[in-house]
Design a protein around this motif. Sequence first.
Motif, PDB file in Angstrom:
ATOM      1  N   THR A  22      -9.016  -4.751  -4.608  1.00 23.42           N
ATOM      2  CA  THR A  22      -7.969  -3.774  -4.938  1.00 23.42           C
ATOM      3  C   THR A  22      -8.560  -2.373  -5.016  1.00 23.42           C
ATOM      4  O   THR A  22      -7.990  -1.407  -4.487  1.00 23.42           O
ATOM      5  CB  THR A  22      -7.286  -4.137  -6.262  1.00 23.42           C
ATOM      6  OG1 THR A  22      -6.799  -5.473  -6.211  1.00 23.42           O
ATOM      7  CG2 THR A  22      -6.119  -3.201  -6.545  1.00 23.42           C
ATOM      8  N   GLY A  23      -9.723  -2.244  -5.664  1.00 24.32           N
ATOM      9  CA  GLY A  23     -10.380  -0.943  -5.750  1.00 24.32           C
ATOM     10  C   GLY A  23     -10.804  -0.416  -4.396  1.00 24.32           C
ATOM     11  O   GLY A  23     -10.678   0.785  -4.112  1.00 24.32           O
ATOM     12  N   GLU A  24     -11.304  -1.300  -3.534  1.00 23.45           N
ATOM     13  CA  GLU A  24     -11.671  -0.859  -2.185  1.00 23.45           C
ATOM     14  C   GLU A  24     -10.435  -0.460  -1.386  1.00 23.45           C
ATOM     15  O   GLU A  24     -10.454   0.531  -0.640  1.00 23.45           O
ATOM     16  CB  GLU A  24     -12.444  -1.952  -1.448  1.00 23.45           C
ATOM     17  CG  GLU A  24     -12.867  -1.524  -0.046  1.00 23.45           C
ATOM     18  CD  GLU A  24     -13.830  -2.490   0.625  1.00 23.45           C
ATOM     19  OE1 GLU A  24     -13.793  -2.566   1.873  1.00 23.45           O
ATOM     20  OE2 GLU A  24     -14.617  -3.160  -0.081  1.00 23.45           O
ATOM     21  N   ALA A  25      -9.367  -1.213  -1.562  1.00 24.69           N
ATOM     22  CA  ALA A  25      -8.123  -0.864  -0.861  1.00 24.69           C
ATOM     23  C   ALA A  25      -7.639   0.523  -1.281  1.00 24.69           C
ATOM     24  O   ALA A  25      -7.094   1.266  -0.448  1.00 24.69           O
ATOM     25  CB  ALA A  25      -7.057  -1.917  -1.147  1.00 24.69           C
ATOM     26  N   HIS A  67      -3.394   7.714  -2.976  1.00 28.83           N
ATOM     27  CA  HIS A  67      -3.911   9.051  -2.712  1.00 28.83           C
ATOM     28  C   HIS A  67      -5.045   9.299  -3.704  1.00 28.83           C
ATOM     29  O   HIS A  67      -5.065   8.748  -4.811  1.00 28.83           O
ATOM     30  CB  HIS A  67      -2.829  10.110  -2.902  1.00 28.83           C
ATOM     31  CG  HIS A  67      -1.729  10.042  -1.887  1.00 28.83           C
ATOM     32  ND1 HIS A  67      -1.886  10.478  -0.593  1.00 28.83           N
ATOM     33  CD2 HIS A  67      -0.466   9.558  -1.977  1.00 28.83           C
ATOM     34  CE1 HIS A  67      -0.757  10.291   0.066  1.00 28.83           C
ATOM     35  NE2 HIS A  67       0.126   9.724  -0.744  1.00 28.83           N
ATOM     36  N   GLY A  68      -5.981  10.164  -3.337  1.00 27.58           N
ATOM     37  CA  GLY A  68      -7.086  10.485  -4.226  1.00 27.58           C
ATOM     38  C   GLY A  68      -7.777  11.751  -3.778  1.00 27.58           C
ATOM     39  O   GLY A  68      -7.606  12.211  -2.647  1.00 27.58           O
ATOM     40  N   ALA A  69      -8.581  12.322  -4.672  1.00 26.53           N
ATOM     41  CA  ALA A  69      -9.270  13.570  -4.360  1.00 26.53           C
ATOM     42  C   ALA A  69     -10.402  13.795  -5.347  1.00 26.53           C
ATOM     43  O   ALA A  69     -10.464  13.168  -6.411  1.00 26.53           O
ATOM     44  CB  ALA A  69      -8.291  14.739  -4.414  1.00 26.53           C
ATOM     45  N   LEU A  70     -11.304  14.706  -4.979  1.00 26.40           N
ATOM     46  CA  LEU A  70     -12.342  15.202  -5.882  1.00 26.40           C
ATOM     47  C   LEU A  70     -11.899  16.586  -6.332  1.00 26.40           C
ATOM     48  O   LEU A  70     -12.033  17.563  -5.603  1.00 26.40           O
ATOM     49  CB  LEU A  70     -13.688  15.266  -5.152  1.00 26.40           C
ATOM     50  CG  LEU A  70     -14.896  15.725  -5.976  1.00 26.40           C
ATOM     51  CD1 LEU A  70     -15.211  14.723  -7.083  1.00 26.40           C
ATOM     52  CD2 LEU A  70     -16.123  15.921  -5.086  1.00 26.40           C
ATOM     53  N   HIS A  71     -11.339  16.658  -7.538  1.00 29.82           N
ATOM     54  CA  HIS A  71     -10.762  17.906  -8.034  1.00 29.82           C
ATOM     55  C   HIS A  71     -11.687  18.679  -8.965  1.00 29.82           C
ATOM     56  O   HIS A  71     -11.662  19.909  -8.989  1.00 29.82           O
ATOM     57  CB  HIS A  71      -9.465  17.621  -8.798  1.00 29.82           C
ATOM     58  CG  HIS A  71      -8.287  17.346  -7.928  1.00 29.82           C
ATOM     59  ND1 HIS A  71      -7.867  18.205  -6.947  1.00 29.82           N
ATOM     60  CD2 HIS A  71      -7.418  16.295  -7.905  1.00 29.82           C
ATOM     61  CE1 HIS A  71      -6.787  17.712  -6.350  1.00 29.82           C
ATOM     62  NE2 HIS A  71      -6.503  16.550  -6.908  1.00 29.82           N
ATOM     63  N   SER A 115      -7.358   3.373   1.494  1.00 28.04           N
ATOM     64  CA  SER A 115      -6.046   3.969   1.731  1.00 28.04           C
ATOM     65  C   SER A 115      -6.126   5.486   1.640  1.00 28.04           C
ATOM     66  O   SER A 115      -5.508   6.209   2.435  1.00 28.04           O
ATOM     67  CB  SER A 115      -5.029   3.424   0.720  1.00 28.04           C
ATOM     68  OG  SER A 115      -3.763   3.982   0.925  1.00 28.04           O
ATOM     69  N   VAL A 116      -6.908   5.993   0.668  1.00 27.90           N
ATOM     70  CA  VAL A 116      -7.103   7.440   0.527  1.00 27.90           C
ATOM     71  C   VAL A 116      -7.728   8.013   1.801  1.00 27.90           C
ATOM     72  O   VAL A 116      -7.277   9.037   2.334  1.00 27.90           O
ATOM     73  CB  VAL A 116      -7.993   7.750  -0.693  1.00 27.90           C
ATOM     74  CG1 VAL A 116      -8.408   9.221  -0.702  1.00 27.90           C
ATOM     75  CG2 VAL A 116      -7.275   7.389  -1.988  1.00 27.90           C
ATOM     76  N   LYS A 117      -8.766   7.354   2.309  1.00 23.99           N
ATOM     77  CA  LYS A 117      -9.504   7.866   3.464  1.00 23.99           C
ATOM     78  C   LYS A 117      -8.756   7.673   4.776  1.00 23.99           C
ATOM     79  O   LYS A 117      -8.844   8.513   5.680  1.00 23.99           O
ATOM     80  CB  LYS A 117     -10.874   7.184   3.560  1.00 23.99           C
ATOM     81  CG  LYS A 117     -11.791   7.432   2.379  1.00 23.99           C
ATOM     82  CD  LYS A 117     -12.145   8.900   2.230  1.00 23.99           C
ATOM     83  CE  LYS A 117     -13.140   9.123   1.107  1.00 23.99           C
ATOM     84  NZ  LYS A 117     -13.418  10.555   0.870  1.00 23.99           N
ATOM     85  N   GLU A 118      -8.027   6.560   4.887  1.00 20.05           N
ATOM     86  CA  GLU A 118      -7.424   6.206   6.168  1.00 20.05           C
ATOM     87  C   GLU A 118      -5.935   6.490   6.236  1.00 20.05           C
ATOM     88  O   GLU A 118      -5.304   6.282   7.280  1.00 20.05           O
ATOM     89  CB  GLU A 118      -7.692   4.720   6.456  1.00 20.05           C
ATOM     90  CG  GLU A 118      -9.187   4.410   6.543  1.00 20.05           C
ATOM     91  CD  GLU A 118      -9.494   2.915   6.580  1.00 20.05           C
ATOM     92  OE1 GLU A 118      -8.546   2.117   6.830  1.00 20.05           O
ATOM     93  OE2 GLU A 118     -10.665   2.540   6.344  1.00 20.05           O
ATOM     94  N   HIS A 119      -5.342   6.948   5.107  1.00 23.21           N
ATOM     95  CA  HIS A 119      -3.928   7.353   5.069  1.00 23.21           C
ATOM     96  C   HIS A 119      -3.004   6.243   5.562  1.00 23.21           C
ATOM     97  O   HIS A 119      -2.124   6.455   6.399  1.00 23.21           O
ATOM     98  CB  HIS A 119      -3.707   8.620   5.907  1.00 23.21           C
ATOM     99  CG  HIS A 119      -4.642   9.729   5.564  1.00 23.21           C
ATOM    100  ND1 HIS A 119      -4.567  10.432   4.386  1.00 23.21           N
ATOM    101  CD2 HIS A 119      -5.706  10.248   6.245  1.00 23.21           C
ATOM    102  CE1 HIS A 119      -5.518  11.356   4.364  1.00 23.21           C
ATOM    103  NE2 HIS A 119      -6.231  11.250   5.462  1.00 23.21           N
ATOM    104  N   ARG A 120      -3.193   5.044   4.993  1.00 22.80           N
ATOM    105  CA  ARG A 120      -2.372   3.904   5.387  1.00 22.80           C
ATOM    106  C   ARG A 120      -2.346   2.874   4.268  1.00 22.80           C
ATOM    107  O   ARG A 120      -3.235   2.861   3.410  1.00 22.80           O
ATOM    108  CB  ARG A 120      -2.926   3.248   6.659  1.00 22.80           C
ATOM    109  CG  ARG A 120      -4.295   2.582   6.461  1.00 22.80           C
ATOM    110  CD  ARG A 120      -4.784   1.894   7.720  1.00 22.80           C
ATOM    111  NE  ARG A 120      -6.091   1.250   7.510  1.00 22.80           N
ATOM    112  CZ  ARG A 120      -6.249  -0.023   7.132  1.00 22.80           C
ATOM    113  NH1 ARG A 120      -5.181  -0.790   6.897  1.00 22.80           N
ATOM    114  NH2 ARG A 120      -7.456  -0.539   6.979  1.00 22.80           N
ATOM    115  N   PRO A 121      -1.336   1.991   4.275  1.00 28.65           N
ATOM    116  CA  PRO A 121      -1.377   0.857   3.352  1.00 28.65           C
ATOM    117  C   PRO A 121      -2.517  -0.087   3.742  1.00 28.65           C
ATOM    118  O   PRO A 121      -2.791  -0.275   4.938  1.00 28.65           O
ATOM    119  CB  PRO A 121      -0.008   0.186   3.540  1.00 28.65           C
ATOM    120  CG  PRO A 121       0.814   1.164   4.296  1.00 28.65           C
ATOM    121  CD  PRO A 121      -0.118   1.999   5.099  1.00 28.65           C
TER     122      PRO A 121
END
Length: 438
Positions: A407-410, A211-215, A414-420
């Motif tokens: 790994t960084g791209e994954a 998960h990730g975000a711009l906070h 994953s954040v954008k596509e909501h999947r493993p």
Amino acid sequence: MSVKKYAVCGVSNRAMSMFIAPMLERFGQNSAVVALLDRDPRRHEVCKHRFSQLKEVPEFAPQEFEQMIAQTKPDVLIVTGRDDTHADYIVNGLTYDLDILTEKPMTTTAADCRRILAAEKESKGRVMVAFNYRYSPIHTKIKEMVMAGKLGRITSVDLNWYIDTYHGSSYFQRWNRMRTFSGGLSIHKSSHHFDLVHWWLDQKPVEVFAHGALHYYGPEGEWNPRKAEGRVCATCTDKLHCAYYRRWNSRSQHTQVEDDHLSSSARVAAAEQYSDYRPDQCMFDGEIDIEDTYTATIKYDGGALLSYSINFSLPYEGYRLAINGTKGRLETTEYHVPNRVPFPFPEQTVDYFPLFGSKEIIHVVKREGGHGGGDPVLQEDLFLGDDPARPYRILSNSEDGALAVATGEAVWRSVKEHRPVSIAELLQVEGVQSGSRR
């Protein structure tokens, strides 16, 4: 002793401080800079002003790459330009059978990693990635403890990385804030951390969920004093109302702050001396398209699980690490850049807890130099060759670089596509499959 000839592709501050200066000051007996290549002629001028020994070294633009090779006949390319430029220089250099020394990250996408791996297969050259975090005394001690079996079979890792408001905001003031240029901070910065875990464990990453975000940054950041586009710190009329600016600067001057990258005053100087480059852009601009906060779970092919987080706007800088195994656990906490930590803190140690037994506190011998004493030792490996007395491999290669980038791209996918996201999917390779063992 034969002298290796180096061509520098990307005359950045990093190129000058990490590679050119050591070659001139410590490794001149076997290393020579024979070419400088950059899109901005001002960078050539700045470099030669700093290092008068290079005044006769020829300068080239990116479109003159082939001319540079023919004219100067380098043995090694040093690739230290903006992250998105790395892949083309690396691939082109490999077609000439040159060795490549690239700053991390190796590149910004898994697709470019595939290009590099394919080119290296057809080349006599090899790729080295300057992952200097491996070389700090604390990190090599952890590697040695894992190798010695002190922890048994590794089952899980907890790694929480903290970037303070000074360092964290700097990424959002520079080109790093655009995914096209940096791949996002899960690649530009976190690749360091993913490489460390991969190296410590000697296990390859298999699958990522994040998960990730711009906070904190961007126009919606709650510390934005006023919504506006195109501001720069040097001329901004809102800076006295900007908490990030006021934390590190007085009203009358930019404060010189210790950092491995750019001091506040150096950012302003860079803005004035380089063409088409502003390292003091507003961290609240709308063009920012990357995240400033991540959490991720990463599965490795030896069965270990990593729980990872990073935050780019915190009161202090450092990390907390725990590695768990079938025979015990180790813990360590680092407070990075002491003069930016606003409270007293203990010396960093490695605390070892056997599964059944008494705790041990390990004090690690310190070394001078950047990145916790790691930079000088990395430079020795790069310019003198691997230390023959060291009982394990430490200098990173193209596979290490590719695994860190993937790994960084994954993470951000994953954040954008909501999947493993699997590493094999991104690198399109076999042998890195969910649940497999090495």
